[in-house]
Design a protein around this motif. Structure first.
Motif, short mmCIF file in Angstrom:
data_model
loop_
_atom_site.label_atom_id
_atom_site.label_comp_id
_atom_site.label_asym_id
_atom_site.label_seq_id
_atom_site.Cartn_x
_atom_site.Cartn_y
_atom_site.Cartn_z
N GLN A 7 8.56 12.16 -0.62
CA GLN A 7 8.14 11.68 -1.94
C GLN A 7 7.47 10.31 -1.88
O GLN A 7 7.30 9.66 -2.91
CB GLN A 7 9.36 11.63 -2.87
CG GLN A 7 9.98 13.00 -3.12
CD GLN A 7 11.00 13.00 -4.24
OE1 GLN A 7 11.25 14.02 -4.84
NE2 GLN A 7 11.61 11.86 -4.52
N GLY A 8 7.12 9.87 -0.69
CA GLY A 8 6.39 8.60 -0.57
C GLY A 8 7.22 7.39 -0.94
O GLY A 8 6.69 6.41 -1.45
N ASN A 9 8.53 7.47 -0.69
CA ASN A 9 9.45 6.36 -0.96
C ASN A 9 9.39 5.85 -2.39
O ASN A 9 9.54 4.66 -2.66
CB ASN A 9 9.19 5.19 0.01
CG ASN A 9 9.57 5.58 1.41
OD1 ASN A 9 10.70 6.01 1.67
ND2 ASN A 9 8.61 5.50 2.32
N VAL A 10 9.15 6.76 -3.31
CA VAL A 10 9.04 6.35 -4.71
C VAL A 10 10.41 5.89 -5.23
O VAL A 10 11.44 6.48 -4.92
CB VAL A 10 8.45 7.51 -5.55
CG1 VAL A 10 9.40 8.69 -5.65
CG2 VAL A 10 8.02 7.03 -6.91
N LYS A 11 10.40 4.81 -5.96
CA LYS A 11 11.66 4.26 -6.49
C LYS A 11 11.69 4.40 -8.01
O LYS A 11 10.63 4.33 -8.65
CB LYS A 11 11.78 2.76 -6.16
CG LYS A 11 11.65 2.42 -4.69
CD LYS A 11 13.00 2.50 -3.99
CE LYS A 11 12.95 2.17 -2.52
NZ LYS A 11 12.05 2.93 -1.66
N GLY A 12 12.88 4.54 -8.58
CA GLY A 12 13.04 4.56 -10.04
C GLY A 12 12.04 5.48 -10.71
O GLY A 12 11.92 6.65 -10.36
N ASP A 13 11.29 4.90 -11.66
CA ASP A 13 10.30 5.67 -12.41
C ASP A 13 8.88 5.35 -11.96
O ASP A 13 7.93 5.53 -12.71
CB ASP A 13 10.41 5.30 -13.90
CG ASP A 13 11.37 6.21 -14.62
OD1 ASP A 13 12.05 7.01 -13.95
OD2 ASP A 13 11.44 6.12 -15.86
N GLU A 14 8.76 4.87 -10.73
CA GLU A 14 7.42 4.49 -10.24
C GLU A 14 6.54 5.71 -10.07
O GLU A 14 7.01 6.84 -10.09
CB GLU A 14 7.54 3.86 -8.85
CG GLU A 14 8.07 2.46 -8.82
CD GLU A 14 8.36 2.04 -7.38
OE1 GLU A 14 8.11 2.82 -6.44
OE2 GLU A 14 8.85 0.91 -7.23
N TYR A 15 5.26 5.47 -9.83
CA TYR A 15 4.34 6.56 -9.53
C TYR A 15 4.30 6.79 -8.02
O TYR A 15 4.29 5.83 -7.24
CB TYR A 15 2.93 6.23 -10.05
CG TYR A 15 2.90 6.17 -11.57
CD1 TYR A 15 2.99 7.34 -12.31
CD2 TYR A 15 2.83 4.95 -12.24
CE1 TYR A 15 3.01 7.30 -13.70
CE2 TYR A 15 2.84 4.90 -13.63
CZ TYR A 15 2.94 6.08 -14.35
OH TYR A 15 2.96 6.03 -15.72
N PRO A 28 2.83 7.82 -4.29
CA PRO A 28 1.50 7.70 -3.67
C PRO A 28 0.81 9.06 -3.61
O PRO A 28 1.45 10.10 -3.77
CB PRO A 28 1.80 7.19 -2.26
CG PRO A 28 3.25 7.28 -2.06
CD PRO A 28 3.92 7.54 -3.37
N GLU A 29 -0.51 9.05 -3.36
CA GLU A 29 -1.32 10.28 -3.43
C GLU A 29 -0.91 11.38 -2.47
O GLU A 29 -1.05 12.55 -2.76
CB GLU A 29 -2.77 9.94 -3.08
CG GLU A 29 -3.57 9.37 -4.21
CD GLU A 29 -4.98 9.07 -3.75
OE1 GLU A 29 -5.91 9.53 -4.41
OE2 GLU A 29 -5.14 8.37 -2.72
N ASP A 30 -0.46 10.98 -1.26
CA ASP A 30 -0.18 12.03 -0.29
C ASP A 30 1.32 12.33 -0.19
O ASP A 30 1.82 12.75 0.84
CB ASP A 30 -0.76 11.70 1.08
CG ASP A 30 -0.27 10.37 1.60
OD1 ASP A 30 0.48 9.70 0.86
OD2 ASP A 30 -0.64 10.00 2.72
N ALA A 31 2.03 12.13 -1.30
CA ALA A 31 3.45 12.45 -1.32
C ALA A 31 3.67 13.75 -2.09
O ALA A 31 2.81 14.18 -2.85
CB ALA A 31 4.23 11.32 -1.96
N VAL A 32 4.81 14.35 -1.87
CA VAL A 32 5.12 15.65 -2.47
C VAL A 32 6.52 15.60 -3.08
O VAL A 32 7.42 14.97 -2.53
CB VAL A 32 5.02 16.75 -1.35
CG1 VAL A 32 5.75 18.01 -1.73
CG2 VAL A 32 3.55 17.06 -1.03
#
Ligand code: BGC
Length: 672
Positions: free
Chosen positions: A245-253, A255-259
């Motif tokens: 998930q591209g190390n997304v935190k909380g409610d962040e967006y 990155p483009e190449d994450a799933v």
């Protein structure tokens, strides 16, 4: 394509719930004329006349669009603005996911269906190459943007060991092999490659990782679990989810190449009686809560700590109650106690296994906490049922709004509203699909996943030292030249298949490439030996399978019959030739199998699990400079007839304990 899906291909529309309720197994569906009786009519009589739900007026929608299409605004604000202008119908259709063979471009435009999946082996009708997928996925995604509110379509796929449905993808070892590697940093590398190969075809969502803890390898999904120990699963799944998930935190967006990841299948997987797939965990609810507290929840906690955006309940039951309709587990424990903020997606047609009429299945599962329904064929009926049940007060508007908000949050966080369909970035990733660089990561994973079970003494040297003196190697067995077998299930098709099903390097090819400067290599499917061979490498194991088709009797946990004949033939020939080559046994299987009779007869034994497409990873270690570092993530019994009592057996009954593994110098490795 999955058996379950063949029904649609035949153009028959059935009501499955009655069948599921009577036979209990999704795979048992058969076509019969009296199954088309729908339970919808019964409930319609009970409910009030439906009220008409008006679409919000145009100026209100335009005002909302200014908010929900603004990527500078926080996710929560965008969700709220969009939800405020959605009709009941639009909300209900966001809550369903259909199989791509059952969803047309027109369906997407007309209904605003929230999500589409490709189940195992469900490729576009026009082909299974990345460009075919990109076209199919993007035509559906583009159609969604033409709906009134332009809510993007979420496309899900089982990228469970690479983007494994698509020809030419990089295929990694199945999870059990990664459990043997036991390397969180490797998991991140793998997730990064998988995410890029998934995004390359326009898909934003993968139904992975599987967090099962196989306790009884009669279970056909044993290889989908990392380890029999919950702590190992937590250790590997957390970093995998974070990286996917591209190390997304909380409610962040993201990155483009994450799933978007999916922690599955919640919960109790691996603990069913006799290892039966989709079976029952025979424990009272209170006893099961104790098991949860003793670590069974930890893999889920690890994924939630790493912000996993979706969770899929298990087909199995706890004390007779299906997880999909278990409000205590889905809402009280998962959403409230563990604080899971993402969406719960039901498994493939799984609600059909719950009790009651179709209406009751939908109501009970949604009220228990399911937010999106994977209803491969019945997605339209499911959405209509949700509408009806909300109007009848059987599902509250609050519950529906909560489900839709969770779904929209996932969609906003994964940039679906902010990205072009078929973006330049996607095309850039497309060029990397199945690239050498990606395959290098898989090759490393193969090296790390190998477990050396025996490193015997041969003429005063350890087998793994002696092997360096090879001049004439005979590699035996069909499995040595079979990409399909080394990949296992969930590869190109749902069940997988023996044969050259996709691009990759067979084991024997890898050995040839590694030693060609100094040794002759021949391959014999039946084990015809060259009397001059000084090393024999025999590859044996299982044929591919998935899910219930892999459930077996204890007596079937053994090499396939062709391989048993191969082993016998080799033995006879060695006697006939009167020489004594170094004998190495390689097992390719999704679980421990009965090799007792051969361990003594072979000088070295290697468990390779299901290594995937990069077979040269085996040669790197066997003949190259890399050492063995893998250890068993699962206990290996001597007598598989005793498997149902596995965890009560004394040590004397264990062939190789959990954590076992040797290196080339004969040291026992320590599993950390
Ligand atoms: C499996 C899931 C999978 C789903 C979609 C089900 O049969 O249990 O693991 O994600 O199919 O293919």
């Amino acid at each position: 394509m999955k058996k379950k899906k063949l029904i649609k291909a035949l153009g028959v529309v059935l009501t499955y719930s009655l069948l599921f309720a009577s036979c209990g197994k999704a795979e048992d569906v058969s076509i019969s004329s009296d199954t088309s009786v729908s339970s919808t009519a019964e409930v319609l009589e009970e409910v009030d006349e439906p009220e008409t739900v008006e679409a919000a007026d145009e100026p209100a929608v335009e005002a909302a669009k200014k908010i929900y299409l603004d990527k500078e605004l926080p996710v929560a604000q965008r969700v709220e603005a969009l939800l405020s202008v959605m009709t009941l119908e639009e909300k209900a259709y966001q809550c369903v996911q259909g199989e791509q063979v059952n969803v047309s471009v027109e369906d997407v435009k007309n209904t605003g269906i929230g999500s589409v999946l490709s189940g195992g082996g469900s490729a576009p009708s026009y082909g299974n190459h990345p460009e075919h997928w990109q076209k199919r996925v993007n035509e559906l995604k583009a159609a969604a943007l033409e709906t009134r509110l332009g809510i993007p379509l979420l496309y899900g796929i089982d990228a469970v060991h690479g983007n494994n449905n698509i020809y030419g993808a990089t295929i990694f070892p199945h999870n059990i092999g990664l459990g043997a590697a036991n390397d969180p940093e490797l998991m991140e590398e793998i997730a990064h490659v998988v995410a890029r190969e998934v995004r390359a075809i326009g898909v934003q969502y993968s139904f992975a990782p599987c967090l099962a803890n196989p306790q009884n390898e009669r279970w056909g999904r044993t290889y989908e679990g990392f380890s029999e120990k919950t702590a190992d699963v937590a250790k590997l799944a957390g970093p995998f989810v974070a990286a996917l998930q591209g190390n997304v935190k909380g409610d962040e967006y993201m990155p483009e190449d994450a799933v978007i990841a999916c922690a599955k299948h919640y919960i109790g997987e691996g603990y069913t009686t006799e290892g039966v797939n989709q079976g029952n965990v025979e424990m009272s609810a209170a006893e099961f809560d104790e098991l949860l507290a003793m670590g069974v929840l930890d893999p889920y906690k690890a994924c939630i700590d790493n912000n996993v955006l979706t969770v899929m309940p298990s087909y199995n039951s706890i004390d007779g109650l299906k997880c999909h309709e278990n409000k205590h587990l889905l809402t009280d424990v998962l959403k409230e106690q563990l604080g899971f903020k993402g969406m719960v997606i039901s498994d493939y047609n799984a609600i059909g296994q719950c009790k009651g009429t179709y209406d009751e299945e939908v109501a009970n599962c949604m009220n228990a906490g399911v937010d999106m329904f994977m209803e491969a064929q019945e997605w339209d009926r499911c959405a209509q049922t949700i509408i009806k049940l909300v109007k009848a007060g059987k599902i509250s508007e609050e519950r529906l709004d909560d489900a839709v908000s969770r779904i929209l949050r996932v969609k906003f966080m994964s940039n679906m509203f902010d990205e072009e369909v078929g973006s330049a970035h996607e095309n850039e990733l497309f060029g990397e699909f199945g690239s050498e660089e990606n395959r290098e990561v898989a090759r490393r994973a193969v090296r790390e996943s190998l477990v050396l079970l025996k490193n015997g003494n041969v003429d005063g040297k350890l087998a793994m030292e002696k092997i360096k003196e090879a001049t004439n190697i005979t590699v035996c067995g069909s499995g040595a030249f079979d990409i399909g077998r080394q990949c296992g299930g969930w590869t190109i098709s749902w069940q997988g298949e023996a044969g050259n099903i996709t691009l990759g390097t067979p084991i024997v090819q890898g050995i040839y490439d590694e030693v060609k400067e100094y040794a002759k290599v021949s391959h014999s499917v039946r084990g015809e030996l060259d009397a001059a061979s000084d090393v024999i490498v025999t590859v044996v194991g299982e044929n591919p399978y998935a899910e219930s088709d892999g459930d077996v009797k204890p007596s079937d946990l053994k090499p396939i019959s062709g391989d048993v004949k191969l082993l016998e033939n080799i033995e006879k020939q060695i006697v006939a030739n009167g020489n004594d080559p170094l004998k190495v046994l390689i097992v390719i299987a999704g679980r421990p199998i009965d090799i007792n009779d051969y361990v003594d007869k072979y000088d070295a034994v290697v468990m390779a699990f299901l290594p995937g497409t990069e077979g040269e990873g085996i040669a790197d270690v066997l003949f190259g400079d890399y050492d063995f570092t893998g250890t068993l993530p699962i206990t290996w019994l001597k007598d598989f007839k005793k498997i149902d009592e596995k965890h009560e057996l004394p040590e004397s009954e264990i062939l190789f304990p959990y954590g076992y593994g040797l290196n080339k110098t004969g040291e026992l490795l320590i599993r950390e």
